[in-house]
Design a protein around this motif. Structure first.
Motif, PDB file in Angstrom:
ATOM      1  N   ALA A  86       0.838  -1.209   0.000  1.00 26.13           N
ATOM      2  CA  ALA A  86       0.000   0.000   0.000  1.00 26.13           C
ATOM      3  C   ALA A  86       0.870   1.255   0.000  1.00 26.13           C
ATOM      4  N   SER A  87       1.940   1.234   0.785  1.00 24.70           N
ATOM      5  CA  SER A  87       2.810   2.411   0.801  1.00 24.70           C
ATOM      6  C   SER A  87       3.518   2.580  -0.534  1.00 24.70           C
ATOM      7  N   GLY A  88       3.815   1.483  -1.221  1.00 27.13           N
ATOM      8  CA  GLY A  88       4.412   1.572  -2.548  1.00 27.13           C
ATOM      9  C   GLY A  88       3.488   2.224  -3.560  1.00 27.13           C
ATOM     10  N   LEU A  89       2.182   2.104  -3.326  1.00 28.08           N
ATOM     11  CA  LEU A  89       1.212   2.740  -4.215  1.00 28.08           C
ATOM     12  C   LEU A  89       0.927   4.188  -3.814  1.00 28.08           C
ATOM     13  N   VAL A  90       0.891   4.447  -2.520  1.00 28.88           N
ATOM     14  CA  VAL A  90       0.482   5.758  -2.009  1.00 28.88           C
ATOM     15  C   VAL A  90       1.645   6.740  -1.905  1.00 28.88           C
ATOM     16  N   ALA A  91       2.814   6.268  -1.496  1.00 33.92           N
ATOM     17  CA  ALA A  91       3.947   7.164  -1.238  1.00 33.92           C
ATOM     18  C   ALA A  91       4.338   8.042  -2.427  1.00 33.92           C
ATOM     19  N   PRO A  92       4.427   7.505  -3.640  1.00 33.36           N
ATOM     20  CA  PRO A  92       4.784   8.396  -4.760  1.00 33.36           C
ATOM     21  C   PRO A  92       3.798   9.551  -4.946  1.00 33.36           C
TER      22      PRO A  92
END
Length: 133
Positions: A86-92
Motif C-alpha cells: 500500500a505504501s508503494g502505491l500511495v507514497a509516490p
C-alpha cells in the motif's frame, strides 16, 4: 539495490538485523542529503543509489521480523505485506503532492527524514526469544 539485496544476508549474519538497519538508515539518509544538495545530475544519481542501497535489506528484514513476532506468523506477514505494498502505491503520490505544493527539494527532504527514521527505529527488529507453547 539488487547487489545490496544479494549481499544483505551476509551483512545481517555478521552484524545483526538492528545494526544493519541502523547503518542502512544512515546510508539512505546520506543519499537523501546528497540528492537535496546535489549540484549536478551525477551527484543526485549517486544519492539515489545510496538511498537504494540503504533501503534494500529493510523490507526483507521487516518480513522476517513479522514471521518471528508472535503466534500467528502468517497474519503478521500479511500485515507487513499490506503496509509495504500500500505504501508503494500511495507514497509516490504523497511525495508528488508535496513537490507540487512546495518544490522537489522539500519532497526529497521528507524522503530523507523518513530514511533517517530507519536508523532511529531499527531496534524494533531486535530478535525476541520465541515462547513455545
Amino acid at each position: 539495490m539488487t547487489i545490496a539485496r544479494l549481499t544483505g544476508d551476509a551483512v545481517v549474519d555478521r552484524f545483526g538485523a538492528v545494526r544493519t538497519v541502523r547503518w542502512s538508515g544512515v546510508i539512505a539518509t546520506a543519499g537523501g542529503v546528497l540528492v537535496v544538495v546535489a549540484p549536478t545530475a551525477i551527484v543526485a544519481m549517486a544519492g539515489f543509489a545510496l538511498i537504494g542501497i540503504g533501503i534494500a535489506v529493510v523490507v526483507p528484514l521487516a518480513f522476517a521480523a513479522a514471521a518471528r513476532s508472535g503466534t500467528n506468523a502468517s497474519q503478521a506477514i500479511a500485515g507487513v505485506a499490506t503496509i509495504t505494498y500500500a505504501s508503494g502505491l500511495v507514497a509516490p503520490s504523497i511525495i508528488g503532492g508535496i513537490a507540487q505544493a512546495s518544490n522537489l527539494t522539500v519532497s526529497f527532504l521528507v524522503v530523507t527524514a523518513l530514511a533517517s527514521a530507519l536508523a532511529v527505529f531499527a531496534p524494533v527488529l531486535r530478535t525476541k526469544p520465541r515462547v513455545r507453547t
